[in-house]
Scaffold this active site. Sequence first.
Site, PDB file in Angstrom:
ATOM      1  N   ASN A  10     -13.309  20.707  57.441  1.00 31.86           N
ATOM      2  CA  ASN A  10     -13.426  20.880  58.815  1.00 31.86           C
ATOM      3  C   ASN A  10     -13.428  21.651  58.938  1.00 31.86           C
ATOM      4  O   ASN A  10     -12.391  23.442  58.748  1.00 31.86           O
ATOM      5  CB  ASN A  10     -12.091  19.770  59.384  1.00 31.86           C
ATOM      6  N   LYS A  12     -13.359  24.094  61.725  1.00 32.59           N
ATOM      7  CA  LYS A  12     -12.618  24.151  63.067  1.00 32.59           C
ATOM      8  C   LYS A  12     -13.389  25.647  63.722  1.00 32.59           C
ATOM      9  O   LYS A  12     -14.403  24.472  63.762  1.00 32.59           O
ATOM     10  CB  LYS A  12     -11.055  24.826  62.903  1.00 32.59           C
ATOM     11  N   HIS A  95      -6.202  15.622  65.366  1.00 29.73           N
ATOM     12  CA  HIS A  95      -5.665  16.357  64.399  1.00 29.73           C
ATOM     13  C   HIS A  95      -4.613  17.284  65.230  1.00 29.73           C
ATOM     14  O   HIS A  95      -4.677  17.859  66.147  1.00 29.73           O
ATOM     15  CB  HIS A  95      -7.165  17.949  64.177  1.00 29.73           C
ATOM     16  N   GLU A  97      -4.087  20.057  65.162  1.00 27.65           N
ATOM     17  CA  GLU A  97      -4.385  21.850  66.481  1.00 27.65           C
ATOM     18  C   GLU A  97      -4.941  20.794  67.574  1.00 27.65           C
ATOM     19  O   GLU A  97      -3.863  21.414  68.779  1.00 27.65           O
ATOM     20  CB  GLU A  97      -5.300  21.931  65.528  1.00 27.65           C
ATOM     21  N   GLU A 167      -1.917  14.291  56.909  1.00 29.75           N
ATOM     22  CA  GLU A 167      -2.302  15.779  56.532  1.00 29.75           C
ATOM     23  C   GLU A 167      -0.433  16.715  57.639  1.00 29.75           C
ATOM     24  O   GLU A 167       0.049  16.581  58.735  1.00 29.75           O
ATOM     25  CB  GLU A 167      -3.065  16.985  57.834  1.00 29.75           C
ATOM     26  N   GLY A 173      -2.809  25.011  56.642  1.00 25.90           N
ATOM     27  CA  GLY A 173      -3.501  26.601  56.634  1.00 25.90           C
ATOM     28  C   GLY A 173      -2.422  27.774  56.168  1.00 25.90           C
ATOM     29  O   GLY A 173      -2.238  29.163  56.101  1.00 25.90           O
ATOM     30  N   SER A 213      -4.283  22.620  52.709  1.00 27.66           N
ATOM     31  CA  SER A 213      -3.799  23.782  51.915  1.00 27.66           C
ATOM     32  C   SER A 213      -4.688  22.875  50.511  1.00 27.66           C
ATOM     33  O   SER A 213      -4.277  23.684  48.962  1.00 27.66           O
ATOM     34  CB  SER A 213      -2.480  24.370  51.802  1.00 27.66           C
TER      35      SER A 213
END
Length: 250
Positions: A10, A12, A95, A97, A167, A173, A213
Amino acid sequence: MARKKIIAGNWKMNKTPSEAVALVNELKPLVANEDVDVVFCVPAIDIIPAMEAAKGSNINIGAENMYFEESGAYTGEIAPNMLTDAGVKYVVIGHSERREYFAETDETVNKKVLKAFEHGITPIICCGESLTQRKQGIYIDWIRMQIKIAFQNVTADQAKGAVIAYEPIWAIGTGETATSDQAEEVCAAIRACIKEVYDEATAEAIRIQYGGSVNAGNAAELFSKPDIDGGLVGGASLKADFGKIVCYNK
Ligand SMILES: O=C[C@H](O)COP(=O)(O)O
């Protein structure tokens, strides 16, 4: 039944169109692994050049988002038939985010999932808990709720072809990966939830990724777990290391 692993990058909000072409060309020889479905989910503007660059390789180009309407006055959004016309077969939906910064909810995730299936696009449906929810011990209940809403009105046949990405938000991250046991616990719980909602055959067929990660050093251990069918990889998908993640079994 052995499920084929699916390892997706991904990207991003990274990589211009020309950088996308360069990265696909760099990674093409490094991600050849016939045991794995390989997907690069890229920014919308990169889809067509990345698709062109990936021709003749085993790389599938996917999208990072999609709207749930067919067309119309939705400035800035991308319609499902725009993706299919460009050859896209996978789309990341929900996601964390998108949920945090763009106000996506379990309900809009469900609408997008239904729309993706309607257009023959495989949704990679994201779920996961915050650090607070983990500390409170409510993470399994939270994820079961996310899954149940995401799959409302999805048929068993459709669900069999879906991909779920677990996730944990605290691992995205941050460099702090869930241990393989922590990841397996939740992926197994997701599979059990799918069995409850549908049946055993659907639960056995659906693929569940871990994301947060993932890197070349921890991929093999994570992917060795019985309910983890691959990964959704952020940062490490932007460099040559992604080749080592895809070829974790070599
Ligand atoms: O979609 C990918 C995830 O958000 C994981 O990102 P990360 O690998 O950079 O932690």
